[in-house]
Scaffold this motif. Sequence first.
Motif, PDB file in Angstrom:
ATOM      1  N   ARG A  97       8.688  22.083  13.295  1.00 24.42           N
ATOM      2  CA  ARG A  97       8.437  22.887  11.941  1.00 24.42           C
ATOM      3  C   ARG A  97       8.805  22.228  10.867  1.00 24.42           C
ATOM      4  O   ARG A  97       8.724  22.633   9.877  1.00 24.42           O
ATOM      5  N   GLN A  98       8.877  20.934  10.975  1.00 24.24           N
ATOM      6  CA  GLN A  98       9.036  19.947   9.819  1.00 24.24           C
ATOM      7  C   GLN A  98       8.874  18.570   9.811  1.00 24.24           C
ATOM      8  O   GLN A  98       8.940  18.127  11.068  1.00 24.24           O
ATOM      9  N   LEU A  99       8.358  17.786   8.796  1.00 26.80           N
ATOM     10  CA  LEU A  99       8.188  16.348   9.113  1.00 26.80           C
ATOM     11  C   LEU A  99       9.140  15.947   7.789  1.00 26.80           C
ATOM     12  O   LEU A  99       9.023  15.968   6.713  1.00 26.80           O
ATOM     13  N   ALA A 100      10.192  14.794   8.627  1.00 22.19           N
ATOM     14  CA  ALA A 100      11.182  14.465   7.415  1.00 22.19           C
ATOM     15  C   ALA A 100      10.390  13.550   6.700  1.00 22.19           C
ATOM     16  O   ALA A 100       9.296  12.941   6.945  1.00 22.19           O
ATOM     17  N   SER A 101      10.961  13.260   5.268  1.00 25.47           N
ATOM     18  CA  SER A 101      10.339  12.263   4.377  1.00 25.47           C
ATOM     19  C   SER A 101      10.219  10.868   4.938  1.00 25.47           C
ATOM     20  O   SER A 101       9.235  10.054   4.670  1.00 25.47           O
ATOM     21  N   SER A 102      10.913  10.466   5.881  1.00 29.87           N
ATOM     22  CA  SER A 102      10.856   9.145   6.457  1.00 29.87           C
ATOM     23  C   SER A 102       9.690   9.036   7.246  1.00 29.87           C
ATOM     24  O   SER A 102       9.265   7.812   7.582  1.00 29.87           O
ATOM     25  N   ARG A 103       9.102  10.220   7.791  1.00 29.63           N
ATOM     26  CA  ARG A 103       7.772   9.999   8.461  1.00 29.63           C
ATOM     27  C   ARG A 103       6.711   9.712   7.534  1.00 29.63           C
ATOM     28  O   ARG A 103       5.601   9.041   8.092  1.00 29.63           O
ATOM     29  N   PHE A 104       6.783   9.663   6.340  1.00 32.56           N
ATOM     30  CA  PHE A 104       5.637   9.392   5.391  1.00 32.56           C
ATOM     31  C   PHE A 104       5.675   8.198   4.915  1.00 32.56           C
ATOM     32  O   PHE A 104       6.326   7.784   4.006  1.00 32.56           O
ATOM     33  N   THR A 105       5.194   7.209   6.006  1.00 26.43           N
ATOM     34  CA  THR A 105       5.289   5.832   5.595  1.00 26.43           C
ATOM     35  C   THR A 105       4.119   5.414   4.622  1.00 26.43           C
ATOM     36  O   THR A 105       3.030   6.443   4.448  1.00 26.43           O
ATOM     37  N   GLU A 106       4.070   4.173   4.256  1.00 22.74           N
ATOM     38  CA  GLU A 106       2.825   4.079   3.128  1.00 22.74           C
ATOM     39  C   GLU A 106       1.522   4.436   3.881  1.00 22.74           C
ATOM     40  O   GLU A 106       0.560   4.847   3.202  1.00 22.74           O
ATOM     41  N   VAL A 130       0.846  13.682  -7.367  1.00 20.79           N
ATOM     42  CA  VAL A 130       2.192  14.373  -7.457  1.00 20.79           C
ATOM     43  C   VAL A 130       2.606  14.624  -5.764  1.00 20.79           C
ATOM     44  O   VAL A 130       3.568  14.618  -5.348  1.00 20.79           O
ATOM     45  N   PHE A 131       1.619  15.402  -5.217  1.00 21.56           N
ATOM     46  CA  PHE A 131       1.947  15.827  -4.092  1.00 21.56           C
ATOM     47  C   PHE A 131       2.335  14.730  -3.140  1.00 21.56           C
ATOM     48  O   PHE A 131       3.099  14.909  -2.213  1.00 21.56           O
ATOM     49  N   ARG A 132       1.640  13.627  -2.918  1.00 22.09           N
ATOM     50  CA  ARG A 132       2.110  12.331  -2.372  1.00 22.09           C
ATOM     51  C   ARG A 132       3.428  11.921  -2.645  1.00 22.09           C
ATOM     52  O   ARG A 132       4.007  11.565  -1.622  1.00 22.09           O
ATOM     53  N   GLN A 133       3.758  11.802  -3.872  1.00 27.28           N
ATOM     54  CA  GLN A 133       5.242  11.462  -4.270  1.00 27.28           C
ATOM     55  C   GLN A 133       6.201  12.356  -3.606  1.00 27.28           C
ATOM     56  O   GLN A 133       7.112  11.895  -3.175  1.00 27.28           O
ATOM     57  N   ARG A 134       5.962  13.633  -3.799  1.00 24.01           N
ATOM     58  CA  ARG A 134       6.882  14.588  -3.288  1.00 24.01           C
ATOM     59  C   ARG A 134       7.034  14.759  -1.814  1.00 24.01           C
ATOM     60  O   ARG A 134       8.192  14.800  -1.419  1.00 24.01           O
ATOM     61  N   LEU A 135       5.829  14.210  -1.057  1.00 23.48           N
ATOM     62  CA  LEU A 135       5.952  14.126   0.231  1.00 23.48           C
ATOM     63  C   LEU A 135       6.847  13.209   0.715  1.00 23.48           C
ATOM     64  O   LEU A 135       7.798  13.273   1.629  1.00 23.48           O
ATOM     65  N   ALA A 136       6.787  11.846   0.173  1.00 20.70           N
ATOM     66  CA  ALA A 136       7.623  10.669   0.281  1.00 20.70           C
ATOM     67  C   ALA A 136       9.061  11.032   0.127  1.00 20.70           C
ATOM     68  O   ALA A 136       9.582  10.434   0.668  1.00 20.70           O
ATOM     69  N   LYS A 137       9.348  11.933  -0.921  1.00 20.10           N
ATOM     70  CA  LYS A 137      10.758  11.947  -1.303  1.00 20.10           C
ATOM     71  C   LYS A 137      11.482  13.210  -0.421  1.00 20.10           C
ATOM     72  O   LYS A 137      12.392  13.103  -0.077  1.00 20.10           O
ATOM     73  N   LYS A 138      10.596  14.266  -0.361  1.00 19.51           N
ATOM     74  CA  LYS A 138      11.137  15.627   0.463  1.00 19.51           C
ATOM     75  C   LYS A 138      10.848  15.659   2.198  1.00 19.51           C
ATOM     76  O   LYS A 138      11.722  16.443   2.406  1.00 19.51           O
ATOM     77  N   GLY A 139       9.658  15.070   2.259  1.00 19.60           N
ATOM     78  CA  GLY A 139       9.089  15.602   3.554  1.00 19.60           C
ATOM     79  C   GLY A 139       8.516  17.098   3.456  1.00 19.60           C
ATOM     80  O   GLY A 139       8.925  17.591   2.306  1.00 19.60           O
ATOM     81  N   ILE A 140       7.941  17.680   4.705  1.00 20.02           N
ATOM     82  CA  ILE A 140       7.394  18.961   4.344  1.00 20.02           C
ATOM     83  C   ILE A 140       7.764  19.757   5.753  1.00 20.02           C
ATOM     84  O   ILE A 140       8.026  19.226   6.660  1.00 20.02           O
TER      85      ILE A 140
END
Length: 388
Positions: free
Chosen positions: A355-364, A306-316
């Motif tokens: 201070r943040q990493l956009a969701s688009s940063r989280f590639t496969e 779930v953590f992975r899915q939310r990272l891909a959707k929201k960024g951190i």
Amino acid sequence: MKNNPTHHYSLSQPLALLSGMNAEQFLAEYWQKKPLLIRQAIPGFSGLLSPDELAGLACESDVQSRLISHKKSGWKVENGPFDERRFAKLPPKDWTLLVQGVNHHLPEADQLLQQFRFVPHARLDDLMVSFAPDAGGVGAHFDSYDVFLLQGEGRRLWRISEQKDLALVEGVPLRILQNFQTEQEWVLEPGDMLYLPPHVAHWGIAVGACMTYSIGFRAPSAQELASEFLSFLQDKIKLTGMYADPDLPLQQHPAEIEQHMVQKVSNMLNAIRWEKEDIAEFIGRYLSEPKCHIVFDSPASVTLKVFRQRLAKKGIALSGKSQMLFHGNSFFLNGEQLSTLPAHHALWVELADDRQLASSRFTEELLNDAELIEQLLGWYQAGYVQFV
Ligand code: SIN
Ligand code: CO
């Protein structure tokens, strides 16, 4: 603003925030040197929270706040947290509520601070927000730190003076100058901002109810740095050997500490050494350490999937309470030195800077990097980062 971090702007770009100057010019001409009034530094800025929301923060146990009132009988300072009934009993004028660390609690406030990234994060202290009804304020005083006073809702008259006489009134519970001599004064409207270097005397008086946002900086004293460095060093030094005196001369007074002993101990202590890298590690740890009242909120537990899915959707994003700094390949988060893989360094630099990493940063590829995701999950569970 949320998904649009103020990415790496060039130092040569003119900024409304700095009166049309670029950051390099501001640093060279004004920073730590002279005051600057900036009309419409943030056009359209009318604040990030209402007086009621500010009062709400002042009632929370992990928020530092002060209520300052001024009567004929003198000044009074009350420290929070407050019971909300306290606010119902306030008179119509001559008081002010000040709340520290608003950026720790309000993501929009943390984002506002990003506009001041031309000063290193390690120099930033926090965002203090004040509310005052008509005529309210904290009196004429000076601070030891740089500050940008950004006007939110309402108007405030600022009087300033670069006077040498910084004598304070004695016997009052806050710092008030004995002889404040106005040299310049302006009424600030919402979005206007006043930069003050340390030790410039100032006096802000609310013109009708108003709110002021103080972007405050920190500068540790030499004494503080030295004592903190020595305690850091205490855990680092590893000296070998023991006191030995096969050459012990006969002393006339057994109680005397003779020169011979002083010399031997001096030789042993002279073996204490530190390198620039130790100092960098100390600064990284010390300046990223949360203040002692800060409590990180732990989120509800979440599975890796779930953590992975939310990272891909929201960024951190880093929590407003977190501080992340780096020096070379050493990374520091909330007082700890991180163990990192070289492959992740560019990403951690980005997280520390923006201070943040956009969701688009989280590639496969990143999402399948188990070390990376587990490290982020650990920080998430500690409350150090949160979803955007
Ligand atoms: C205030 O917001 O009233 C105080 C800010 C300051 O004078 O430093
Ligand atoms: Co001040």
